[in-house]
Design a protein around this motif. Structure first.
Motif, PDB file in Angstrom:
ATOM      1  N   THR A  42      35.954  29.241  25.598  1.00 15.06           N
ATOM      2  CA  THR A  42      35.047  29.051  26.739  1.00 15.06           C
ATOM      3  C   THR A  42      33.834  29.948  26.592  1.00 15.06           C
ATOM      4  N   LEU A  43      34.089  31.219  26.265  1.00 18.12           N
ATOM      5  CA  LEU A  43      33.009  32.205  26.182  1.00 18.12           C
ATOM      6  C   LEU A  43      32.115  32.010  24.953  1.00 18.12           C
ATOM      7  N   GLU A  44      32.640  31.381  23.920  1.00 11.36           N
ATOM      8  CA  GLU A  44      31.786  31.027  22.779  1.00 11.36           C
ATOM      9  C   GLU A  44      30.726  30.014  23.204  1.00 11.36           C
ATOM     10  N   LEU A  45      31.138  29.073  24.067  1.00 12.08           N
ATOM     11  CA  LEU A  45      30.219  28.039  24.545  1.00 12.08           C
ATOM     12  C   LEU A  45      29.363  28.510  25.710  1.00 12.08           C
ATOM     13  N   ASP A  46      29.922  29.438  26.511  1.00  9.35           N
ATOM     14  CA  ASP A  46      29.233  29.890  27.727  1.00  9.35           C
ATOM     15  C   ASP A  46      29.486  31.395  27.916  1.00  9.35           C
ATOM     16  N   PRO A  47      28.754  32.241  27.166  1.00 12.06           N
ATOM     17  CA  PRO A  47      29.021  33.688  27.172  1.00 12.06           C
ATOM     18  C   PRO A  47      28.815  34.373  28.533  1.00 12.06           C
ATOM     19  N   GLN A  48      28.065  33.750  29.432  1.00 13.39           N
ATOM     20  CA  GLN A  48      27.783  34.362  30.734  1.00 13.39           C
ATOM     21  C   GLN A  48      28.742  33.875  31.833  1.00 13.39           C
ATOM     22  N   ASN A  49      29.765  33.138  31.455  1.00 14.46           N
ATOM     23  CA  ASN A  49      30.684  32.558  32.434  1.00 14.46           C
ATOM     24  C   ASN A  49      31.519  33.662  33.082  1.00 14.46           C
ATOM     25  N   ILE A  50      31.181  33.985  34.317  1.00 14.71           N
ATOM     26  CA  ILE A  50      31.833  35.094  35.032  1.00 14.71           C
ATOM     27  C   ILE A  50      33.322  34.838  35.219  1.00 14.71           C
ATOM     28  N   ARG A  51      33.667  33.622  35.642  1.00 11.18           N
ATOM     29  CA  ARG A  51      35.089  33.311  35.874  1.00 11.18           C
ATOM     30  C   ARG A  51      35.897  33.492  34.588  1.00 11.18           C
ATOM     31  N   ALA A  52      35.312  33.079  33.462  1.00  9.41           N
ATOM     32  CA  ALA A  52      36.005  33.219  32.173  1.00  9.41           C
ATOM     33  C   ALA A  52      36.140  34.692  31.781  1.00  9.41           C
ATOM     34  N   LEU A  53      35.110  35.486  32.050  1.00  5.51           N
ATOM     35  CA  LEU A  53      35.171  36.921  31.743  1.00  5.51           C
ATOM     36  C   LEU A  53      36.247  37.620  32.578  1.00  5.51           C
ATOM     37  N   VAL A  54      36.322  37.274  33.856  1.00  6.01           N
ATOM     38  CA  VAL A  54      37.348  37.883  34.720  1.00  6.01           C
ATOM     39  C   VAL A  54      38.737  37.460  34.248  1.00  6.01           C
ATOM     40  N   LEU A  55      38.883  36.175  33.922  1.00  2.00           N
ATOM     41  CA  LEU A  55      40.173  35.699  33.419  1.00  2.00           C
ATOM     42  C   LEU A  55      40.541  36.411  32.116  1.00  2.00           C
ATOM     43  N   LYS A  56      39.568  36.568  31.232  1.00  2.00           N
ATOM     44  CA  LYS A  56      39.831  37.281  29.970  1.00  2.00           C
ATOM     45  C   LYS A  56      40.269  38.716  30.252  1.00  2.00           C
ATOM     46  N   GLY A  57      39.606  39.382  31.188  1.00  2.00           N
ATOM     47  CA  GLY A  57      40.011  40.744  31.567  1.00  2.00           C
ATOM     48  C   GLY A  57      41.438  40.783  32.077  1.00  2.00           C
ATOM     49  N   ASP A  58      41.811  39.796  32.911  1.00  2.00           N
ATOM     50  CA  ASP A  58      43.172  39.735  33.461  1.00  2.00           C
ATOM     51  C   ASP A  58      44.202  39.484  32.360  1.00  2.00           C
ATOM     52  N   ILE A  59      43.855  38.591  31.418  1.00  2.00           N
ATOM     53  CA  ILE A  59      44.776  38.296  30.312  1.00  2.00           C
ATOM     54  C   ILE A  59      44.969  39.539  29.439  1.00  2.00           C
ATOM     55  N   LEU A  60      43.871  40.197  29.091  1.00  2.00           N
ATOM     56  CA  LEU A  60      43.955  41.416  28.269  1.00  2.00           C
ATOM     57  C   LEU A  60      44.786  42.490  28.966  1.00  2.00           C
ATOM     58  N   PHE A  61      44.621  42.605  30.275  1.00  2.00           N
ATOM     59  CA  PHE A  61      45.388  43.566  31.073  1.00  2.00           C
ATOM     60  C   PHE A  61      46.887  43.253  30.961  1.00  2.00           C
ATOM     61  N   CYS A  62      47.241  41.970  31.065  1.00  2.00           N
ATOM     62  CA  CYS A  62      48.651  41.572  30.965  1.00  2.00           C
ATOM     63  C   CYS A  62      49.199  41.768  29.558  1.00  2.00           C
ATOM     64  N   LEU A  63      48.318  41.767  28.565  1.00  2.00           N
ATOM     65  CA  LEU A  63      48.718  42.025  27.178  1.00  2.00           C
ATOM     66  C   LEU A  63      48.711  43.526  26.849  1.00  2.00           C
ATOM     67  N   ASN A  64      48.492  44.362  27.881  1.00  2.00           N
ATOM     68  CA  ASN A  64      48.445  45.826  27.745  1.00  2.00           C
ATOM     69  C   ASN A  64      47.267  46.324  26.912  1.00  2.00           C
ATOM     70  N   HIS A  65      46.195  45.560  26.867  1.00  2.00           N
ATOM     71  CA  HIS A  65      44.954  45.995  26.216  1.00  2.00           C
ATOM     72  C   HIS A  65      43.996  46.483  27.318  1.00  2.00           C
ATOM     73  N   ASP A  66      44.395  47.585  27.954  1.00  2.00           N
ATOM     74  CA  ASP A  66      43.714  48.048  29.164  1.00  2.00           C
ATOM     75  C   ASP A  66      42.241  48.395  28.941  1.00  2.00           C
ATOM     76  N   LEU A  67      41.937  49.130  27.879  1.00  2.14           N
ATOM     77  CA  LEU A  67      40.555  49.559  27.644  1.00  2.14           C
ATOM     78  C   LEU A  67      39.654  48.363  27.313  1.00  2.14           C
ATOM     79  N   GLU A  68      40.212  47.406  26.576  1.00  3.46           N
ATOM     80  CA  GLU A  68      39.447  46.201  26.253  1.00  3.46           C
ATOM     81  C   GLU A  68      39.203  45.386  27.533  1.00  3.46           C
ATOM     82  N   ALA A  69      40.227  45.313  28.372  1.00  2.69           N
ATOM     83  CA  ALA A  69      40.095  44.603  29.651  1.00  2.69           C
ATOM     84  C   ALA A  69      39.003  45.249  30.497  1.00  2.69           C
TER      85      ALA A  69
END
Length: 199
Positions: A42-69
């Motif tokens: 999604t972000l490759e096609l639409d890098p400014q997509n806020i909903r996708a960025l928030v979702l990515k942050g949530d996914i990274l958080f669940c994967l224990n990648h806290d600093l990346e999130a």
């Protein structure tokens, strides 16, 4: 010009399809790795997509990648500093990292951007604020927030938070008061002892 508009529509449709798939995989199937792959598309096609960025942050958080999130959610807020969802997600990451004051500041910021369209976030936001205030030992402030929340929440939402926190906060406030009273008595004894020796 028509060709450019048509290409834009196709890209937007593809980005939206990847985003929806990512959300479904994340929420309903708990397949975080594949969800991350889809949200990245999604972000490759639409890098400014806020909903996708928030979702990515949530996914990274669940994967224990806290600093990346945290980086991803900070980026989302640079693009849109009025995104309540990004503040709430960022507060959750900061909480896990032990940065309680920063997390509480995110919650305060999120409160400003709650409206009728995202009112469903309010119970989660108040719950998060209560947890952070308790972690910071601001028990009176937490109790005041809980008491005031009935003005913003439905009766079911309010009753749920009361069931979770009322007894706990009463206990913490009473314990804090007992400690304060003991400290005051001890201080008075020390002063009395000092006065007695000088006389």
């Amino acid at each position: 010009m028509k060709h450019f508009n048509l290409l834009n529509k196709v890209l937007n449709f593809s980005a939206e399809r990847y985003f929806k798939t990512a959300g479904d995989l994340f929420i309903y199937e708990g397949d975080y790795e594949t969800a991350l792959s889809m949200v990245n598309k999604t972000l490759e096609l639409d890098p400014q997509n806020i909903r996708a960025l928030v979702l990515k942050g949530d996914i990274l958080f669940c994967l224990n990648h806290d600093l990346e999130a945290l980086k991803v959610l900070t980026r989302a807020l640079k693009i849109n500093p009025e995104c309540a969802e990004a503040y709430i997600s960022k507060a959750g990451v900061l909480d896990v990292l032990g940065k309680y004051r920063e997390a509480l500041a995110c919650c305060t910021a999120a409160t400003q951007y709650i409206s009728a369209s995202n009112r469903h976030l309010l119970p989660t936001l108040i719950d998060q604020q209560l947890i952070l205030l308790i972690r910071l030992k601001k028990f009176r402030q937490a109790r005041a927030l809980l008491n005031e929340s009935h003005l913003k929440l439905s009766s079911d939402e309010y009753e749920y938070l009361v069931a979770c926190y009322a007894t706990l906060l009463t206990h913490f406030c009473q314990t804090r008061e007992q400690v304060r009273q003991k400290a005051n008595k001890l201080a008075l004894r020390v002063i009395d002892g000092a006065l007695a020796t000088t006389l």
